[in-house]
Motif scaffolding. Structure first.
Motif, PDB file in Angstrom:
ATOM      1  N   GLU A 209      27.678 -19.384 -33.007  1.00 24.52           N
ATOM      2  CA  GLU A 209      27.143 -19.177 -31.661  1.00 24.52           C
ATOM      3  C   GLU A 209      27.129 -17.712 -31.239  1.00 24.52           C
ATOM      4  OE1 GLU A 209      27.725 -21.061 -27.177  1.00 24.52           O
ATOM      5  OE2 GLU A 209      28.868 -21.836 -28.881  1.00 24.52           O
ATOM      6  N   HIS A 210      28.108 -16.932 -31.660  1.00 23.08           N
ATOM      7  CA  HIS A 210      28.190 -15.532 -31.227  1.00 23.08           C
ATOM      8  C   HIS A 210      28.375 -14.621 -32.439  1.00 23.08           C
ATOM      9  CE1 HIS A 210      28.330 -16.771 -27.049  1.00 23.08           C
ATOM     10  NE2 HIS A 210      29.298 -17.620 -27.347  1.00 23.08           N
ATOM     11  N   GLN A 212      26.543 -11.994 -33.321  1.00 20.69           N
ATOM     12  CA  GLN A 212      26.280 -10.600 -32.959  1.00 20.69           C
ATOM     13  C   GLN A 212      25.952  -9.757 -34.198  1.00 20.69           C
ATOM     14  OE1 GLN A 212      28.784  -9.072 -29.568  1.00 20.69           O
ATOM     15  NE2 GLN A 212      30.098 -10.791 -30.152  1.00 20.69           N
ATOM     16  N   GLN A 234      20.936 -18.501 -24.343  1.00 24.04           N
ATOM     17  CA  GLN A 234      22.310 -18.079 -24.626  1.00 24.04           C
ATOM     18  C   GLN A 234      22.540 -17.931 -26.131  1.00 24.04           C
ATOM     19  OE1 GLN A 234      24.526 -17.000 -22.626  1.00 24.04           O
ATOM     20  NE2 GLN A 234      24.511 -18.050 -20.649  1.00 24.04           N
ATOM     21  N   GLN A 235      21.986 -18.852 -26.906  1.00 22.04           N
ATOM     22  CA  GLN A 235      22.142 -18.773 -28.356  1.00 22.04           C
ATOM     23  C   GLN A 235      21.453 -17.522 -28.921  1.00 22.04           C
ATOM     24  OE1 GLN A 235      20.443 -22.595 -29.214  1.00 22.04           O
ATOM     25  NE2 GLN A 235      22.416 -23.652 -29.206  1.00 22.04           N
ATOM     26  N   GLY A 238      23.595 -14.598 -28.182  1.00 23.42           N
ATOM     27  CA  GLY A 238      24.788 -14.548 -29.019  1.00 23.42           C
ATOM     28  C   GLY A 238      24.559 -13.962 -30.402  1.00 23.42           C
ATOM     29  N   LYS A 346      20.241  -6.899 -24.474  1.00 17.18           N
ATOM     30  CA  LYS A 346      21.566  -7.483 -24.257  1.00 17.18           C
ATOM     31  C   LYS A 346      22.479  -6.376 -23.747  1.00 17.18           C
ATOM     32  CE  LYS A 346      25.417  -9.767 -26.576  1.00 17.18           C
ATOM     33  NZ  LYS A 346      25.913 -10.428 -27.793  1.00 17.18           N
TER      34      LYS A 346
END
Length: 346
Positions: A209-210, A212, A234-235, A238, A346
């Protein structure tokens, strides 16, 4: 060994998957979260080729395995059609055409294998090059960037991202057919892109999910298929590094910041369309999940020249989904497809 047996021995898919593994291993040296992707990779790559999951998977693999090796003069990832320049013999052209047509329908492209005289033009349903031409002028330079292309289909835009200088491109899409179409093009591209372009056959939500991991994330033609658009945004966020860039392209409708269309049943004959916001509403959504510097850089009405049936996609297409008496509406009476592109940080 005869010629047919030689065709059967190409290792295109295995080679591409090995290069993906090595790329993730290199990323993991500085971004340890990539080790978690590596742990899941065997499961992901096995599942997409499992006949129990996808009945046509063995046939797709067989088509790719039988693609002949051709003498390539050059590969152009910056032209409207991803082009593998080669002088094909008549037998090569017939063999390749027959095998690639076993991977129909081809929806995103175009691609060309061979020169203009003897080559094979894969005239896909979508003129994906037109979308790229609308999006590309607004991007931060891709040179040296690590890029994620979500819902990338056959990989056309991923190849264009590599052509624009991206250091690494990873396409994710759960379609068994699209995965094998990508591998067919990989067969002819070979190592011309220095194996900078890869494909993981999973949906976005299968990824950590995160993570990065990416400087730029593309989501083009995906948001309206998501039952929870905020979860999708949100995904996407992430997957980006801090300061990374989101490129979001989706269907929109006219209206103010509170306007969102929720089709009751189908939209343009698609039964998996859930939310069509106005430009102003989607800007608000992006800000609400924490994106900054949000801007809409393009709005374009989809035409029957950009999306249409072809020799390589013989099913119904946009012309069949519009009101025959009023092309400004879909056959269900909704506003005809209009697509907008957003850039955010972001």
């Amino acid at each position: 060994m005869n010629k047919i047996e030689t065709f059967m021995t190409n290792n295109t898919i295995a080679n591409a998957e090995r290069e993906l593994y090595l790329t993730l291993l290199t990323i993991a040296e500085t971004q340890p979260v990539a080790y978690e992707w590596l742990a899941l990779l065997p499961k992901w790559l096995t599942a997409i080729k499992d006949k129990r999951n996808y009945a046509h998977a063995p046939a797709y693999q067989s088509s790719i395995a039988r693609l002949p090796t051709i003498a390539t003069d050059s590969v152009d990832l910056n032209s409207s059609a991803i082009t593998i320049n080669s002088q094909l013999s008549d037998s090569e052209r017939k063999q390749i055409t027959a095998l690639l047509k076993q991977l129909m329908p081809w929806r995103k492209g175009p691609f060309q294998i061979g020169d203009n005289a003897s080559g094979i033009k894969i005239d896909t349903e979508w003129h994906s090059d037109w979308k790229w031409d609308r999006v590309a002028p607004h991007l931060s330079p891709l040179k040296g960037r690590r890029v994620l292309d979500v819902g990338g289909g056959s990989g056309y835009h991923g190849w264009r991202m590599a052509g624009a200088g991206a250091d690494t491109v990873i396409v994710v899409d759960p379609s068994c057919l699209f995965y094998h179409q990508f591998m067919a093009i990989r067969h002819f591209v070979g190592n011309a892109d220095n194996y900078r372009t890869h494909y993981i056959p999973v949906p976005l939500e299968a990824l950590l999910e995160h993570s990065q991991l990416f400087d730029t994330v593309f989501s083009m033609g995906v948001l309206y298929h998501r039952q929870s658009p905020f979860e999708h945004l949100q995904q996407l966020k992430g997957q980006l590094i801090k300061g990374g860039e989101l490129v979001l392209e989706t269907l929109v409708i006219d209206g103010d910041a509170n306007t969102v269309l929720v089709p009751h049943d189908r939209y343009a004959q698609m039964n998996n369309v859930y939310f069509l916001p106005s430009v102003a509403a989607l800007i608000g959504w992006l800000k609400k999940v924490g994106f900054t510097e949000v801007r809409c850089v393009d709005v374009d009405v989809t035409t029957t020249e950009e999306q249409r049936a072809t020799e390589w996609m013989t099913y119904q297409s946009l012309a069949d989904f519009l009101d025959p008496n009023d092309s400004t509406n879909t056959i269900e009476g909704y506003p005809a497809p209009k697509r907008a592109t957003f850039i955010a940080k972001k």
